[in-house]
Every structure is written in structure tokens, then in C-alpha cells.
Design a protein around this motif. Structure first.
Motif, PDB file in Angstrom:
ATOM      1  N   SER A  46      -7.788   2.476   5.524  1.00 57.25           N
ATOM      2  CA  SER A  46      -8.464   2.324   3.752  1.00 57.25           C
ATOM      3  C   SER A  46      -8.756   4.225   3.094  1.00 57.25           C
ATOM      4  CB  SER A  46      -9.778   2.037   3.606  1.00 57.25           C
ATOM      5  OG  SER A  46     -10.427   2.524   3.843  1.00 57.25           O
ATOM      6  N   PRO A  47      -8.341   4.390   1.736  1.00 51.24           N
ATOM      7  CA  PRO A  47      -8.289   5.645   0.942  1.00 51.24           C
ATOM      8  C   PRO A  47      -9.645   6.332   1.521  1.00 51.24           C
ATOM      9  CG  PRO A  47      -6.908   3.576  -0.495  1.00 51.24           C
ATOM     10  CD  PRO A  47      -7.633   2.930   1.115  1.00 51.24           C
ATOM     11  N   SER A  48     -10.723   4.956   1.294  1.00 49.69           N
ATOM     12  CA  SER A  48     -12.428   5.996   1.119  1.00 49.69           C
ATOM     13  C   SER A  48     -12.648   6.146   2.708  1.00 49.69           C
ATOM     14  CB  SER A  48     -12.892   4.663   0.990  1.00 49.69           C
ATOM     15  OG  SER A  48     -13.046   3.840   1.749  1.00 49.69           O
TER      16      SER A  48
ATOM     17  N   GLU B 125       0.226   8.188  -3.368  1.00 45.71           N
ATOM     18  CA  GLU B 125      -0.726   9.020  -4.723  1.00 45.71           C
ATOM     19  C   GLU B 125      -1.530   9.939  -2.995  1.00 45.71           C
ATOM     20  OE1 GLU B 125      -1.839   5.166  -6.964  1.00 45.71           O
ATOM     21  OE2 GLU B 125       0.272   5.176  -7.204  1.00 45.71           O
ATOM     22  N   TRP B 126      -2.303   9.413  -2.480  1.00 43.84           N
ATOM     23  CA  TRP B 126      -3.327   9.299  -1.778  1.00 43.84           C
ATOM     24  C   TRP B 126      -2.711  11.143  -1.263  1.00 43.84           C
ATOM     25  CZ3 TRP B 126      -3.925  10.659   3.442  1.00 43.84           C
ATOM     26  CH2 TRP B 126      -5.347  11.357   3.853  1.00 43.84           C
TER      27      TRP B 126
ATOM     28  N   GLN C  76       0.808  -1.313  -0.270  1.00 45.27           N
ATOM     29  CA  GLN C  76      -0.161   0.222   0.253  1.00 45.27           C
ATOM     30  C   GLN C  76       0.502   1.175   0.040  1.00 45.27           C
ATOM     31  OE1 GLN C  76      -3.626   0.484   0.088  1.00 45.27           O
ATOM     32  NE2 GLN C  76      -3.339  -2.429  -0.229  1.00 45.27           N
TER      33      GLN C  76
ATOM     34  N   GLU D 152      -2.962  13.411  -3.546  1.00 52.67           N
ATOM     35  CA  GLU D 152      -4.033  14.918  -3.477  1.00 52.67           C
ATOM     36  C   GLU D 152      -4.956  15.282  -3.227  1.00 52.67           C
ATOM     37  OE1 GLU D 152      -6.321  10.359  -4.433  1.00 52.67           O
ATOM     38  OE2 GLU D 152      -4.562   9.177  -5.897  1.00 52.67           O
ATOM     39  N   ASN D 153      -4.433  14.753  -2.154  1.00 52.64           N
ATOM     40  CA  ASN D 153      -3.976  15.823  -0.434  1.00 52.64           C
ATOM     41  C   ASN D 153      -3.565  16.556  -0.140  1.00 52.64           C
ATOM     42  OD1 ASN D 153      -7.326  14.819   0.017  1.00 52.64           O
ATOM     43  ND2 ASN D 153      -6.011  12.910  -0.326  1.00 52.64           N
TER      44      ASN D 153
ATOM     45  N   ASN E   5     -10.125   9.886   2.961  1.00 52.49           N
ATOM     46  CA  ASN E   5     -10.704  10.399   2.709  1.00 52.49           C
ATOM     47  C   ASN E   5     -10.871  11.568   3.496  1.00 52.49           C
ATOM     48  OD1 ASN E   5      -9.363  10.512   0.534  1.00 52.49           O
ATOM     49  ND2 ASN E   5     -10.879   9.175  -1.037  1.00 52.49           N
TER      50      ASN E   5
ATOM     51  N   ARG F 105       0.476   3.645  -3.332  1.00 53.38           N
ATOM     52  CA  ARG F 105      -0.840   4.457  -2.805  1.00 53.38           C
ATOM     53  C   ARG F 105      -0.925   5.649  -1.969  1.00 53.38           C
ATOM     54  NH1 ARG F 105      -4.117   7.000  -4.186  1.00 53.38           N
ATOM     55  NH2 ARG F 105      -6.496   6.810  -3.941  1.00 53.38           N
ATOM     56  N   MET F 106      -0.140   4.961  -0.810  1.00 50.48           N
ATOM     57  CA  MET F 106      -0.384   6.266   0.072  1.00 50.48           C
ATOM     58  C   MET F 106       0.441   7.494  -0.407  1.00 50.48           C
ATOM     59  SD  MET F 106      -0.537   7.358   3.156  1.00 50.48           S
ATOM     60  CE  MET F 106      -1.137   5.950   4.870  1.00 50.48           C
TER      61      MET F 106
ATOM     62  N   PHE G 123      -2.433   2.672   5.534  1.00 44.95           N
ATOM     63  CA  PHE G 123      -3.434   1.920   4.943  1.00 44.95           C
ATOM     64  C   PHE G 123      -3.067   0.381   4.928  1.00 44.95           C
ATOM     65  CE2 PHE G 123      -3.815   5.397   1.538  1.00 44.95           C
ATOM     66  CZ  PHE G 123      -5.230   6.265   2.121  1.00 44.95           C
TER      67      PHE G 123
END
Length: 134
Positions: free
Chosen positions: A118-120, A26-27, A20, A30-31, A123, A23-24, A88
Motif C-alpha cells: 500500500s502507499p502508506s 502518482e506515488w 491501483q 511524489e517520490n 512511504n 495511484r502507483m 500496490f
């Protein structure tokens, strides 16, 4: 607009299992509006990847999770030095340090610290940070 415009600096722990980590990274990208002014604590490899991708972020890399980084974050939770925990997890991979993971998520619950795995759900925490302090 950044969090600092409200006078508030968030203290957030960011942790990611091996599968993960990207993905972290990238997340967080995004923020960036939330994390540009946040004080980030992260386990070793995840923190290193974040600093490599975003050298201007305020990241304090701790030890690798299995080498004590999870416990360092747990101590920050107990000392009430965090505002959120984003972890994550990879539920499909065996976890050699599963006991540490359970202890960390247990502490977040005991201290009523907003946490996400998790990403959701992460968020939702970031959305709350924006609504409260931007």
C-alpha cells in the motif's frame, strides 16, 4: 538531491493491480527524488504507464503479471537483485492470478526483502531509502 549522490543505485520492483496503477504512477511522481536514479523493474502495463508519465526513469518493463511478470520479479528476488518490492494490491477486487501474488509476497518474506502493498507502507520504505542513502 538524488540517491546517486551517495554512490548507491536502488533496484526496486514496482507492481500494481489494475485499480491501483494510476495511484502507483502518482506515488512514483511524489517520490521522484528516490526514483530518478533508481533501477526500476515493473510488470508490463505498470512499467509502460511509468515510462509514459516519466520517460527519463530507468524502467525495465517485464511481462504482464498474469503472463509471467510476477514470476520474473520472483526470480529477481531469488537472485537477490532487488532492494525492495512495492506492490500496490487491490484487496477489494477478485484476483485471477492470486496464486502468483501470494508466491511473490512469500518470496519477499523468505528473502527478507523490504516490501509494501500500500502507499502508506511504501512511504516507509522510501523514507528509509532517503535516510540511508541521501
Amino acid at each position: 538531491m538524488s540517491i546517486s549522490s551517495s554512490g548507491r543505485t536502488y533496484r526496486v520492483a514496482l507492481v500494481a493491480h489494475d485499480a491501483q496503477k494510476q495511484r502507483m504512477v502518482e506515488w512514483v511522481g511524489e517520490n521522484r527524488d528516490v526514483f530518478d536514479d533508481a533501477k526500476i523493474f515493473s510488470t508490463g502495463t505498470t512499467g509502460g504507464l511509468l515510462l509514459k508519465s516519466y520517460p527519463d526513469l530507468k524502467v525495465t518493463p517485464l511481462k504482464s503479471g498474469p503472463l509471467g511478470g510476477d514470476q520474473q520479479i520472483g526470480a529477481l528476488i531469488c537472485e537477490e537483485k532487488l532492494d525492495a518490492l512495492i506492490f500496490f494490491t487491490d484487496p477489494l477486487s477478485p484476483l485471477p492470478h492470486d496464486v502468483d501474488v501470494k508466491a511473490l509476497t512469500r518470496l519477499a518474506t523468505v528473502y527478507d526483502l523490504p516490501s509494501a502493498c500500500s502507499p502508506s507502507t511504501a512511504n516507509l520504505i522510501v523514507h528509509g531509502m532517503r535516510d540511508t542513502f541521501l
